[in-house]
Design an enzyme around this catalytic site. Structure first.
Site, PDB file in Angstrom:
ATOM      1  N   THR A 129     -21.435  14.948 -42.837  1.00  0.00           N
ATOM      2  CA  THR A 129     -22.374  14.465 -41.818  1.00  0.00           C
ATOM      3  C   THR A 129     -23.520  15.462 -41.712  1.00  0.00           C
ATOM      4  O   THR A 129     -23.295  16.618 -41.364  1.00  0.00           O
ATOM      5  CB  THR A 129     -21.647  14.332 -40.473  1.00  0.00           C
ATOM      6  OG1 THR A 129     -20.544  13.450 -40.657  1.00  0.00           O
ATOM      7  CG2 THR A 129     -22.560  13.801 -39.387  1.00  0.00           C
ATOM      8  N   GLU A 159     -19.089   8.968 -44.290  1.00  0.00           N
ATOM      9  CA  GLU A 159     -17.668   8.654 -44.148  1.00  0.00           C
ATOM     10  C   GLU A 159     -17.376   8.344 -42.686  1.00  0.00           C
ATOM     11  O   GLU A 159     -17.876   9.012 -41.805  1.00  0.00           O
ATOM     12  CB  GLU A 159     -16.878   9.895 -44.590  1.00  0.00           C
ATOM     13  CG  GLU A 159     -15.409   9.775 -44.469  1.00  0.00           C
ATOM     14  CD  GLU A 159     -14.875   8.592 -45.266  1.00  0.00           C
ATOM     15  OE1 GLU A 159     -15.150   8.507 -46.463  1.00  0.00           O
ATOM     16  OE2 GLU A 159     -14.193   7.750 -44.657  1.00  0.00           O
ATOM     17  N   PHE A 160     -16.558   7.329 -42.462  1.00  0.00           N
ATOM     18  CA  PHE A 160     -16.282   6.933 -41.076  1.00  0.00           C
ATOM     19  C   PHE A 160     -14.817   7.090 -40.703  1.00  0.00           C
ATOM     20  O   PHE A 160     -14.364   6.510 -39.718  1.00  0.00           O
ATOM     21  CB  PHE A 160     -16.733   5.476 -40.857  1.00  0.00           C
ATOM     22  CG  PHE A 160     -18.168   5.244 -41.236  1.00  0.00           C
ATOM     23  CD1 PHE A 160     -19.188   5.692 -40.406  1.00  0.00           C
ATOM     24  CD2 PHE A 160     -18.502   4.622 -42.425  1.00  0.00           C
ATOM     25  CE1 PHE A 160     -20.522   5.506 -40.758  1.00  0.00           C
ATOM     26  CE2 PHE A 160     -19.828   4.429 -42.787  1.00  0.00           C
ATOM     27  CZ  PHE A 160     -20.842   4.875 -41.948  1.00  0.00           C
ATOM     28  N   LEU A 161     -14.074   7.865 -41.494  1.00  0.00           N
ATOM     29  CA  LEU A 161     -12.626   7.930 -41.223  1.00  0.00           C
ATOM     30  C   LEU A 161     -12.332   8.618 -39.897  1.00  0.00           C
ATOM     31  O   LEU A 161     -13.051   9.506 -39.452  1.00  0.00           O
ATOM     32  CB  LEU A 161     -11.870   8.630 -42.354  1.00  0.00           C
ATOM     33  CG  LEU A 161     -12.044  10.119 -42.618  1.00  0.00           C
ATOM     34  CD1 LEU A 161     -11.219  10.974 -41.672  1.00  0.00           C
ATOM     35  CD2 LEU A 161     -11.622  10.419 -44.043  1.00  0.00           C
ATOM     36  N   ARG A 162     -11.259   8.139 -39.282  1.00  0.00           N
ATOM     37  CA  ARG A 162     -10.793   8.743 -38.033  1.00  0.00           C
ATOM     38  C   ARG A 162      -9.582   9.602 -38.334  1.00  0.00           C
ATOM     39  O   ARG A 162      -8.712   9.186 -39.106  1.00  0.00           O
ATOM     40  CB  ARG A 162     -10.354   7.657 -37.037  1.00  0.00           C
ATOM     41  CG  ARG A 162     -11.433   6.708 -36.613  1.00  0.00           C
ATOM     42  CD  ARG A 162     -10.843   5.414 -36.104  1.00  0.00           C
ATOM     43  NE  ARG A 162     -10.077   4.711 -37.136  1.00  0.00           N
ATOM     44  CZ  ARG A 162      -9.263   3.679 -36.909  1.00  0.00           C
ATOM     45  NH1 ARG A 162      -9.074   3.243 -35.686  1.00  0.00           N
ATOM     46  NH2 ARG A 162      -8.621   3.096 -37.910  1.00  0.00           N
ATOM     47  N   ALA A 263     -10.966   5.333 -20.200  1.00  0.00           N
ATOM     48  CA  ALA A 263     -11.479   6.434 -19.380  1.00  0.00           C
ATOM     49  C   ALA A 263     -10.463   7.569 -19.364  1.00  0.00           C
ATOM     50  O   ALA A 263      -9.273   7.364 -19.567  1.00  0.00           O
ATOM     51  CB  ALA A 263     -11.735   5.935 -17.962  1.00  0.00           C
ATOM     52  N   CYS A 271     -15.990  16.262 -34.447  1.00  0.00           N
ATOM     53  CA  CYS A 271     -17.079  15.355 -34.850  1.00  0.00           C
ATOM     54  C   CYS A 271     -17.987  14.923 -33.695  1.00  0.00           C
ATOM     55  O   CYS A 271     -19.140  15.329 -33.632  1.00  0.00           O
ATOM     56  CB  CYS A 271     -16.503  14.128 -35.543  1.00  0.00           C
ATOM     57  SG  CYS A 271     -15.556  14.567 -37.003  1.00  0.00           S
TER      58      CYS A 271
HETATM   59  C1  UGA Z   1     -14.786  10.141 -35.095  1.00  0.00           C
HETATM   60  C2  UGA Z   1     -15.219   8.703 -35.392  1.00  0.00           C
HETATM   61  O1  UGA Z   1     -14.434   7.789 -34.627  1.00  0.00           O
HETATM   62  C3  UGA Z   1     -15.051   8.399 -36.894  1.00  0.00           C
HETATM   63  O2  UGA Z   1     -15.494   7.085 -37.192  1.00  0.00           O
HETATM   64  C4  UGA Z   1     -15.848   9.427 -37.684  1.00  0.00           C
HETATM   65  O3  UGA Z   1     -15.701   9.241 -39.090  1.00  0.00           O
HETATM   66  C5  UGA Z   1     -15.372  10.824 -37.336  1.00  0.00           C
HETATM   67  O4  UGA Z   1     -15.523  11.049 -35.918  1.00  0.00           O
HETATM   68  C6  UGA Z   1     -16.217  11.792 -38.087  1.00  0.00           C
HETATM   69  O5  UGA Z   1     -17.404  11.918 -37.786  1.00  0.00           O
HETATM   70  O6  UGA Z   1     -15.733  12.381 -39.062  1.00  0.00           O
HETATM   71  P1  UGA Z   1     -12.400  11.325 -34.738  1.00  0.00           P
HETATM   72  O7  UGA Z   1     -13.152  12.596 -34.481  1.00  0.00           O
HETATM   73  O8  UGA Z   1     -11.205  11.347 -35.630  1.00  0.00           O
HETATM   74  O9  UGA Z   1     -13.390  10.224 -35.379  1.00  0.00           O
HETATM   75  O10 UGA Z   1     -11.933  10.817 -33.325  1.00  0.00           O
HETATM   76  P2  UGA Z   1     -12.085   9.500 -32.443  1.00  0.00           P
HETATM   77  O11 UGA Z   1     -10.982   8.566 -32.727  1.00  0.00           O
HETATM   78  O12 UGA Z   1     -13.466   8.972 -32.543  1.00  0.00           O
HETATM   79  O13 UGA Z   1     -11.849  10.108 -30.996  1.00  0.00           O
HETATM   80  C7  UGA Z   1     -12.759  11.085 -30.484  1.00  0.00           C
HETATM   81  C8  UGA Z   1     -12.387  11.498 -29.101  1.00  0.00           C
HETATM   82  O14 UGA Z   1     -12.683  10.445 -28.181  1.00  0.00           O
HETATM   83  C9  UGA Z   1     -10.929  11.873 -28.870  1.00  0.00           C
HETATM   84  O15 UGA Z   1     -10.892  13.079 -28.123  1.00  0.00           O
HETATM   85  C10 UGA Z   1     -10.380  10.706 -28.061  1.00  0.00           C
HETATM   86  O16 UGA Z   1      -9.334  11.089 -27.228  1.00  0.00           O
HETATM   87  C11 UGA Z   1     -11.608  10.296 -27.273  1.00  0.00           C
HETATM   88  N1  UGA Z   1     -11.576   8.878 -26.813  1.00  0.00           N
HETATM   89  C12 UGA Z   1     -11.531   7.864 -27.721  1.00  0.00           C
HETATM   90  C13 UGA Z   1     -11.624   8.597 -25.452  1.00  0.00           C
HETATM   91  O17 UGA Z   1     -11.672   9.509 -24.601  1.00  0.00           O
HETATM   92  N2  UGA Z   1     -11.613   7.298 -25.044  1.00  0.00           N
HETATM   93  C14 UGA Z   1     -11.563   6.271 -25.919  1.00  0.00           C
HETATM   94  O18 UGA Z   1     -11.566   5.090 -25.479  1.00  0.00           O
HETATM   95  C15 UGA Z   1     -11.520   6.554 -27.280  1.00  0.00           C
END
Ligand code: UGA
Length: 447
Positions: A129, A159-162, A263, A271
């Site tokens: 990124t 890349e969009f992986l979680r 919430a 990320c």
């Molecule tokens: C995120 C993006 O979702 C991916 O698509 C992206 O590829 C990645 O960053 C990246 O840039 O490499 P990730 O960091 O694995 O992925 O985590 P997320 O699943 O996005 O969650 C991020 C944070 O948001 C976590 O702390 C989660 O607990 C929080 N979250 C998520 C909430 O507080 N509420 C929600 O409804 C969803």
């Protein structure tokens, strides 16, 4: 002849990408500059916790019994340059110390190390990124420094992986975005991604800046959704409303959708937080900072949730100082199914209470080693039950499945007080209340 693929950088992104490319049938060579990582990967061990990744890796790493042998690792740039037709750059772009901007030094040094070894036509594909405009600059660098000259092309393929779903997201991406400058690059990338495209993944072809912007705007949108619902949680608290019901109700509108409207104590990880900051910094450099001032608010709503959780805990403990209070913290990682504690809201809350004199005991299913490393002065327990033993309040801060399966009655037997605060809106409030607990959650009506 089948394409040969290399992957530079073997963190979450690179290790998963390398294993996935081998799974798709390519010969793959991974490179990292950290010898310990390479040693581990050669033994088929993954340097982090990511469900399914170790199995995938072991299926392909050369030298492992029963593997296809399609995946090898090296630290030698010349070997890598010689081997690959398509080189994926998957190194980290962390936040620069003391600044909002992102640190491009790993990307720059990867390209600088690779360029002199590109003697034959090759495609270098950036996945990291990066600030918009980087691909343009790196393409010029390659053309100038690679012996192949203009035949050492660049493409950008965000890349969009979680984390927690890395394998699935890489093998079955919900879209593939490629920023390219030539038909040849597009053709090569279509070949690389032929299998997922056949299975239905949309393949979106763009120019360089659009490809770079797709990534940062997607993460900004996700961050915005989370902060939006957390702002609504603040309003629900001020009015006696219930943010979980509100999210459900607005989510039935499929223009809004249910996802990413949970919430709680907000987003963290390696990320979302750094990406929105780097995006703001880049917009400033481009003279477009006004377009992104809203992200400043997204960031501050997010950071505020951590403080609100600390204050909610204080309230539940009678409103005074934390001194002498025992606080059980369930969860240390920034999200479940990961051992990643980078910018973890859970650890941040645990740390704040600890620094204010509370006796905090943390338990996390997979994040204990990483948490101990960055926060050695917190207390740690080997199980949720042990963390809760003697606690005046229990904080649920990362929504692991294991915590949803806890028996509130059993925990109630060992806790000093039956008070639980759900910082992730994921526990079954009724089950806890039935077992005699006072249950509070952010943005929801009180006990
Ligand atoms: C995120 C993006 O979702 C991916 O698509 C992206 O590829 C990645 O960053 C990246 O840039 O490499 P990730 O960091 O694995 O992925 O985590 P997320 O699943 O996005 O969650 C991020 C944070 O948001 C976590 O702390 C989660 O607990 C929080 N979250 C998520 C909430 O507080 N509420 C929600 O409804 C969803």
């Amino acid at each position: 002849m089948a394409l040969k693929i290399t992957v530079i950088g073997t963190g979450y992104l690179g290790a998963t990408h390398a294993a996935a490319m081998a799974e798709l049938g390519f010969e793959v060579m991974g490179l990292d500059v950290v010898p310990e990582k390479i040693d581990k990967l050669r033994r088929g061990e993954v340097p982090m916790y990511e469900p399914g990744l170790e199995e995938l890796l072991r299926r392909h790493v050369a030298g492992i019994e029963g593997s296809t042998g399609r995946l090898r690792f090296t630290m030698d740039w010349a070997e890598l340059g010689e081997f690959g037709d398509v080189h994926f750059v998957c190194v980290n772009t962390p936040q620069r110390h003391g600044e909002y901007a992102c640190d491009m030094s790993y990307v720059d040094s990867a390209i600088a190390s690779l360029a002199p070894h590109l003697k034959d036509p090759a495609l270098v594909v950036g996945k990291s990124t990066v600030p918009v405009g980087s691909a343009d600059r790196l393409a010029a660098y390659l053309a100038e420094h690679a012996p192949a000259g203009a035949d050492a092309e660049l493409a950008w393929n965000p890349e969009f992986l979680r984390e927690g779903f890395a394998v699935q997201d890489t093998l079955h991406p919900d879209r593939i975005v490629v920023g390219v400058r030539s038909e040849r690059s597009e053709k090569l990338l279509r070949e690389v991604y032929a299998t997922p495209v056949e299975e239905g993944s949309p393949f979106v072809v763009t120019d360089f800046p659009t490809a770079e912007l797709v990534k940062t705007s997607a993460n900004s949108f996700l961050a915005t959704k989370i902060s939006f619902i957390n702002a609504m949680a603040e309003l629900c608290e001020a009015t006696g409303g219930d943010v979980a019901k509100l999210a459900e109700a607005i989510g039935y509108d499929d223009r809004i959708g249910r996802k990413f409207l949970r919430a709680g104590i907000g987003f963290g990880g390696g990320c979302l937080p750094k990406d929105i900051r780097a995006f703001m910094a880049r917009a400033g450099e481009l003279g477009a900072d006004q377009a992104l001032t809203f992200l400043r608010e997204i960031d501050s709503i997010n950071m505020r949730q951590r403080g609100r959780m600390v204050e909610l805990t204080r309230q539940e403990l009678g409103g005074g100082p934390f001194l002498g209070k025992r606080v059980a913290v369930l969860g240390a990682t920034f999200k479940p199914d990961s051992d990643d504690v980078r910018d973890s809201p859970a650890l941040n809350v645990a740390g704040q209470i600890h620094l204010q004199g509370g006796q905090v005991t943390v338990y996390d299913p997979k994040g204990m080693d990483n948490a101990r490393r960055i926060f050695p002065t917190l207390g740690y327990a080997d199980s949720a039950l042990e963390a809760v033993r003697g606690a005046h309040v229990v904080l649920h801060l990362t929504e692991w499945q294991e915590f949803r399966e806890l028996d509130p009655a059993e925990l109630g037997e060992v806790a000093a007080e039956r008070v639980v605060l759900d910082g992730r809106n994921a526990l079954d409030a009724e089950a806890w209340r039935r077992a005699g607990w006072r249950f509070r959650a952010m943005g929801r009506p009180g006990a």
